[in-house]
Design an enzyme around this catalytic site. Structure first.
Site, short mmCIF file in Angstrom:
data_model
loop_
_atom_site.label_atom_id
_atom_site.label_comp_id
_atom_site.label_asym_id
_atom_site.label_seq_id
_atom_site.Cartn_x
_atom_site.Cartn_y
_atom_site.Cartn_z
N LYS A 36 0.87 -1.20 -0.10
CA LYS A 36 0.02 0.06 -0.02
C LYS A 36 0.84 1.25 0.04
O LYS A 36 0.53 2.27 -0.61
CB LYS A 36 -1.12 0.03 1.16
CG LYS A 36 -0.35 0.18 2.49
CD LYS A 36 -1.41 0.01 3.53
CE LYS A 36 -0.81 0.36 5.09
NZ LYS A 36 -1.49 -0.15 6.04
N ARG A 131 -8.64 0.03 16.55
CA ARG A 131 -8.96 0.50 15.16
C ARG A 131 -9.82 -0.88 14.98
O ARG A 131 -10.61 -1.01 15.82
CB ARG A 131 -7.60 0.34 14.50
CG ARG A 131 -8.13 1.22 12.75
CD ARG A 131 -7.01 1.53 11.85
NE ARG A 131 -6.54 0.30 11.35
CZ ARG A 131 -5.79 0.24 10.74
NH1 ARG A 131 -4.53 1.27 10.45
NH2 ARG A 131 -5.04 -0.98 10.12
C1 PLP Z 1 -0.82 -1.11 6.92
C2 PLP Z 1 -1.03 -2.27 7.27
C3 PLP Z 1 -0.26 -3.20 7.56
C4 PLP Z 1 1.17 -2.86 7.27
O1 PLP Z 1 1.72 -1.99 8.02
P1 PLP Z 1 3.25 -1.39 7.96
O2 PLP Z 1 3.55 -0.53 9.15
O3 PLP Z 1 3.30 -0.86 6.58
O4 PLP Z 1 4.07 -2.75 8.23
C5 PLP Z 1 -0.62 -4.27 8.25
N1 PLP Z 1 -1.97 -4.55 8.52
C6 PLP Z 1 -2.93 -3.94 8.22
C7 PLP Z 1 -4.16 -4.22 8.62
C8 PLP Z 1 -2.59 -2.55 7.72
O5 PLP Z 1 -3.62 -1.60 7.30
#
Ligand code: PLP
Length: 367
Positions: A36, A131
């Site tokens: 992402k 969250r």
């Molecule tokens: C963005 C996200 C991740 C990855 O997080 P990082 O800090 O980039 O490693 C993992 N799980 C969920 C649900 C996320 O939204």
């Protein structure tokens, strides 16, 4: 060359992918590569897959579609809990999704059955960050519902921390996740294939905890892209923090006072009231990049001896420091995770890949 532009060093990303997948493999943890932060960029995803990462995840369906359309073949996970209105697309684009709502799960099951598939789901457990997540005591009931849905497969459970409430992963919350997994397995006589403990922020816990319990999976983006520089520890030792370089150009260089002056000095164009230290006259620079292309000035690490003073939508204001930079000179910055995401998403910033081919992240026909 055009400015601003984003240079992506695939060699650093390849190093990070190998480093992290090997580090976690030694601990019995599999890493899904999160794309992402690069808007589902296929070249970066290929670099992950050529260097030890075996599955991909993204928060957005658009990015998963981009990866599929680029011909990338790997198991795909959807990270953001799906919207009810998107159930059909979710089961078409993702092999697995993270979920918390029975109503949505039912829609996913129906959508999967319509196309003759079984969609894998991971139920997210709330561990205090507030969250997404099902309260631990409510999880067995949701698991029971999923197990009764023909279009779904209960692949495992997971959690997300250090995103909203600032709660760090540690032995106690990871312990709750492990025990919740065991409770579901006992109660329903099933084996959970995945217990997904979190993301990049699980690194400190994983490197120091005596016992990782049942956690066997993490979803990591920031660590792979920029080596975890936003962790409170300030970067994972041995990982590269320099994969993303934003190159801008000096469009003004002038000697000016260092404090704003005028009849009434108030908040800036973004509603922030700032205080300025009077350092006398300074050589100041403006570079042609701004908040439409980066997250925040604090997220930029200049490669020259200049100091970032602030940014508006299209202008980055700098103190020239010890550098004698002139109009027309290029100025480089390594980016943090948030600015990487913004620069990747900005249609004003062309993306240039460095060392493509050396990282065996070439086209699919080569593999
Ligand atoms: C963005 C996200 C991740 C990855 O997080 P990082 O800090 O980039 O490693 C993992 N799980 C969920 C649900 C996320 O939204």
């Amino acid at each position: 060359m055009q400015t601003p532009r984003l240079e992506i060093d695939l060699r650093s990303i390849a190093h990070n992918a190998r480093f992290l997948s090997e580090f976690y493999a030694r601990k019995g943890i599999q890493v899904t590569g999160v794309t992402k932060g690069v808007c589902g960029d296929p070249t970066v995803a290929r670099t992950f897959l050529a260097n030890g990462i075996r599955s991909l995840a993204d928060a957005r369906l658009e990015n998963l579609r981009r990866l599929r359309e680029a011909g990338i073949r790997a198991p795909f996970m959807l990270l953001r809990i799906p919207a009810l209105s998107q159930a059909d697309e979710v089961v078409r684009l993702a092999d697995c999704s993270l979920n918390t709502e029975v109503k949505v799960l039912r829609a996913l099951s129906d959508a999967a059955r319509r196309i003759g598939r079984r969609h894998a789901v991971i139920l997210m457990v709330e561990l205090g960050d507030l969250r997404e997540g099902i309260m631990p005591q409510d999880l067995p009931a949701v698991a029971r519902s999923v197990l009764a849905m023909d279009g779904l497969r209960l692949s495992g459970i997971g959690a997300n921390l250090f995103c909203f409430g600032g709660v760090q992963p540690g032995e106690s919350n990871m312990g709750v996740l492990s025990r919740t997994a065991e409770r579901v397995e006992r109660e329903f006589g099933v084996k959970l294939e995945i217990v997904s403990g979190g993301a990049t922020s699980n690194y400190r816990w994983a490197s120091t905890a005596a016992d990782l319990g049942r956690i066997n999976h993490l979803r990591c983006g920031e660590a792979l892209l920029v080596g975890g520089i936003t962790l409170p520890m300030g970067g994972i030792p041995g990982m590269k923090h320099d994969a993303f370089k934003l190159v801008a150009e000096v469009v003004e260089a002038k000697q000016k006072p260092s404090r704003p002056w005028g009849d009434s000095v108030g908040a800036d164009a973004f509603g922030t009231k700032r205080s300025f230290v009077d350092r006398g006259e300074r050589r100041r620079l403006i570079a042609n990049v701004g908040r439409q292309d980066i997250y925040a000035p604090e997220d930029l690490r200049p490669l020259q001896d200049v100091q970032v003073q602030g940014a508006s939508s299209d202008h980055l204001v700098l103190d020239a420091g010890g550098d004698d930079m002139q109009v027309g000179d290029e100025i480089g910055f390594h980016l943090g995770y948030n600015s990487t995401l913004m620069a990747m998403a900005s249609r004003y910033v062309p993306k240039i890949y460095l060392h493509e081919g050396e990282t065996s992240g070439g086209t699919d026909t080569e593999r």
